[in-house]
Write a protein that holds these residues in place. Sequence first.
Motif, PDB file in Angstrom:
ATOM      1  N   PRO A  81      -0.074 -19.206   9.455  1.00 14.86           N
ATOM      2  CA  PRO A  81       1.390 -19.229   9.668  1.00 14.86           C
ATOM      3  C   PRO A  81       1.790 -19.493  11.109  1.00 14.86           C
ATOM      4  N   ALA A 125      -1.686  -9.779   3.011  1.00 14.99           N
ATOM      5  CA  ALA A 125      -1.871  -8.496   3.715  1.00 14.99           C
ATOM      6  C   ALA A 125      -3.077  -8.539   4.640  1.00 14.99           C
ATOM      7  N   VAL A 168     -10.281  -4.473   4.795  1.00 16.44           N
ATOM      8  CA  VAL A 168      -8.967  -4.910   4.285  1.00 16.44           C
ATOM      9  C   VAL A 168      -8.875  -6.441   4.286  1.00 16.44           C
ATOM     10  N   ARG A 191       0.827  -1.222   0.000  1.00 15.86           N
ATOM     11  CA  ARG A 191       0.000   0.000   0.000  1.00 15.86           C
ATOM     12  C   ARG A 191       0.856   1.266   0.000  1.00 15.86           C
ATOM     13  N   ASP A 192       2.105   1.150   0.429  1.00 18.29           N
ATOM     14  CA  ASP A 192       2.980   2.315   0.506  1.00 18.29           C
ATOM     15  C   ASP A 192       4.157   2.080  -0.446  1.00 18.29           C
TER      16      ASP A 192
HETATM   17  N1  LIG Z   1       2.190 -12.645  12.831  1.00 15.26           N
HETATM   18  C1  LIG Z   1       1.385 -13.557  13.327  1.00 15.26           C
HETATM   19  O1  LIG Z   1       1.556 -14.016  14.477  1.00 15.26           O
HETATM   20  C2  LIG Z   1       0.243 -14.081  12.507  1.00 15.26           C
HETATM   21  C3  LIG Z   1      -0.497 -15.165  13.004  1.00 15.26           C
HETATM   22  C4  LIG Z   1      -1.542 -15.664  12.245  1.00 15.26           C
HETATM   23  C5  LIG Z   1      -1.835 -15.089  11.021  1.00 15.26           C
HETATM   24  N2  LIG Z   1      -1.100 -14.029  10.558  1.00 15.26           N
HETATM   25  C6  LIG Z   1      -1.441 -13.468   9.247  1.00 15.26           C
HETATM   26  O2  LIG Z   1      -0.270 -13.323   8.481  1.00 15.26           O
HETATM   27  C7  LIG Z   1      -0.448 -12.298   7.498  1.00 15.26           C
HETATM   28  C8  LIG Z   1       0.752 -11.388   7.487  1.00 15.26           C
HETATM   29  O3  LIG Z   1       0.808 -10.697   8.706  1.00 15.26           O
HETATM   30  P1  LIG Z   1       2.165 -10.258   9.398  1.00 15.26           P
HETATM   31  O4  LIG Z   1       2.186 -10.941  10.708  1.00 15.26           O
HETATM   32  O5  LIG Z   1       3.300 -10.382   8.487  1.00 15.26           O
HETATM   33  O6  LIG Z   1       1.801  -8.707   9.677  1.00 15.26           O
HETATM   34  P2  LIG Z   1       2.552  -7.364   9.275  1.00 15.26           P
HETATM   35  O7  LIG Z   1       3.988  -7.464   9.560  1.00 15.26           O
HETATM   36  O8  LIG Z   1       1.772  -6.286   9.967  1.00 15.26           O
HETATM   37  O9  LIG Z   1       2.329  -7.278   7.702  1.00 15.26           O
HETATM   38  C9  LIG Z   1       1.067  -7.001   7.171  1.00 15.26           C
HETATM   39  C10 LIG Z   1       1.220  -6.487   5.760  1.00 15.26           C
HETATM   40  O10 LIG Z   1      -0.096  -6.157   5.269  1.00 15.26           O
HETATM   41  C11 LIG Z   1      -0.011  -4.866   4.699  1.00 15.26           C
HETATM   42  N3  LIG Z   1      -1.275  -4.144   4.693  1.00 15.26           N
HETATM   43  C12 LIG Z   1      -1.968  -3.695   5.745  1.00 15.26           C
HETATM   44  N4  LIG Z   1      -3.043  -3.015   5.330  1.00 15.26           N
HETATM   45  C13 LIG Z   1      -3.017  -3.026   3.984  1.00 15.26           C
HETATM   46  C14 LIG Z   1      -3.839  -2.469   2.980  1.00 15.26           C
HETATM   47  N5  LIG Z   1      -4.904  -1.707   3.264  1.00 15.26           N
HETATM   48  N6  LIG Z   1      -3.533  -2.694   1.692  1.00 15.26           N
HETATM   49  C15 LIG Z   1      -2.453  -3.425   1.373  1.00 15.26           C
HETATM   50  N7  LIG Z   1      -1.617  -3.959   2.275  1.00 15.26           N
HETATM   51  C16 LIG Z   1      -1.897  -3.754   3.569  1.00 15.26           C
HETATM   52  C17 LIG Z   1       1.009  -4.140   5.565  1.00 15.26           C
HETATM   53  O11 LIG Z   1       1.448  -2.957   4.922  1.00 15.26           O
HETATM   54  P3  LIG Z   1       2.011  -1.730   5.803  1.00 15.26           P
HETATM   55  O12 LIG Z   1       3.370  -2.131   6.278  1.00 15.26           O
HETATM   56  O13 LIG Z   1       2.013  -0.590   4.853  1.00 15.26           O
HETATM   57  O14 LIG Z   1       1.058  -1.541   6.940  1.00 15.26           O
HETATM   58  C18 LIG Z   1       2.053  -5.217   5.666  1.00 15.26           C
HETATM   59  O15 LIG Z   1       2.826  -5.253   4.507  1.00 15.26           O
HETATM   60  C19 LIG Z   1      -1.765 -11.602   7.855  1.00 15.26           C
HETATM   61  O16 LIG Z   1      -2.786 -12.095   7.008  1.00 15.26           O
HETATM   62  C20 LIG Z   1      -2.027 -12.058   9.282  1.00 15.26           C
HETATM   63  O17 LIG Z   1      -3.411 -12.081   9.574  1.00 15.26           O
HETATM   64  C21 LIG Z   1      -0.069 -13.508  11.270  1.00 15.26           C
END
Ligand SMILES: NC(=O)c1ccc[n+]([C@@H]2O[C@H](COP(=O)([O-])OP(=O)(O)OC[C@H]3O[C@@H](n4cnc5c(N)ncnc54)[C@H](OP(=O)(O)O)[C@@H]3O)[C@@H](O)[C@H]2O)c1
Length: 342
Positions: free
Chosen positions: A240, A117, A137, A62-63
């Motif tokens: 994950p 995302a 989102v 998004r950025d």
């Molecule tokens: N981490 C965990 O423990 C965990 C556990 C279970 C599931 N998950 C899932 O894993 C996936 C990845 O999460 P993560 O842990 O890597 O989180 P993260 O580090 O916060 O990454 C999330 C990504 O999504 C992007 N994003 C947020 N809003 C958006 C929008 N409106 N349009 C486009 N992109 C957008 C963020 O961009 P910005 O940087 O610009 O905000 C970032 O690149 C998610 O689906 C999450 O639900 C994570």
Amino acid sequence: MAPLYPWQYLYYQYLPLPSISAFSTDLGGKTIIVTGANTGLGLEAARHLARMGPRKLILACRDARLGNQAVWDIRDDTGYEPECWVLDLASFESVRGFAERFEREGGGRLDILIENAAVSFPTYETSEDGWETMLKVNHLGTAHLALRLLPFLLAAPAEPGPRLVVVTSEMHYWVYDRGAMLSERLLETLNDEERCQQWGTMPMRYGATKLMNILFTLSLSSRLARLQPPTRLTANTVNPGFCHSSLTRHMAHPLLSALKYVAARSTEAGSRTLVHAALAPELWGVSGVYLNACQEREPGDFVVSDEGKHAGEKLWVETLEVLFKAEPGLREVLKACGLEED
Ligand SMILES: NC(=O)c1ccc[n+]([C@@H]2O[C@H](COP(=O)([O-])OP(=O)(O)OC[C@H]3O[C@@H](n4cnc5c(N)ncnc54)[C@H](OP(=O)(O)O)[C@@H]3O)[C@@H](O)[C@H]2O)c1
């Protein structure tokens, strides 16, 4: 039925994951999109995929500034240069623009779409058009993108077959706003501001949207299975596990930090589950499954219940209603794919 007791959760959380070499392959000729690839699991998954040399690897971010930093990071690390395309899942217009750009510049086919995302907020926030942000989102934008890119996924070579991978969470087992899922108009109920402001509603929202990822992907998968001529496109969800990332950036709490310290997987380890879902040979032709720790598992009780199946069908219909209103042309896209009647 699958309640996921705490000891089962911990078992999977600590289960060693296969190394990336177990499913590494030559991706020459393949086009791949990873959403939210500027940080966290998306960035690490993209880094793994870059090492396999795809024809085109698009970081949908998004950025643009953060996305381009990720491009340079991956290039410096792997020697492969992905592309950053701007995509804001909080905006129907942005999703439509992204798909139109793909139509022009994508090369006509998409082999792998990893919808990674997502956002997690502790409180009620809305996107510019009034949708609660996590609902917009994590579900609406994510569903919109998958459907908009469907023609290109369907156009990818049938052998070994294109894949749609939607990243969900184990939170869907425990907190998913059952009341809203059983309501007459699911999306309206979830988006009702007064309800959102009630105590206890927003803490369930992230889990609810991750449940919706599973329900919607199942609905899509069952429709893909009925397409004529048959398609090899598969649609699966992957959890994950609890990982280090910036997902909880809006929810700083000492307990969460302590839990992360004790139990969280590294971001790289978590990203392997996404790459596994996108590439593992044992998943060729396997659709409509939920993956946890690189294994096929049964999703939560609600998903497999009759109530859950009913909610999944309602969600499909209501989501399409919303998306057709936001982008009338999407109906024609789905008709051309054989997913909508004339
Ligand atoms: N981490 C965990 O423990 C965990 C556990 C279970 C599931 N998950 C899932 O894993 C996936 C990845 O999460 P993560 O842990 O890597 O989180 P993260 O580090 O916060 O990454 C999330 C990504 O999504 C992007 N994003 C947020 N809003 C958006 C929008 N409106 N349009 C486009 N992109 C957008 C963020 O961009 P910005 O940087 O610009 O905000 C970032 O690149 C998610 O689906 C999450 O639900 C994570």
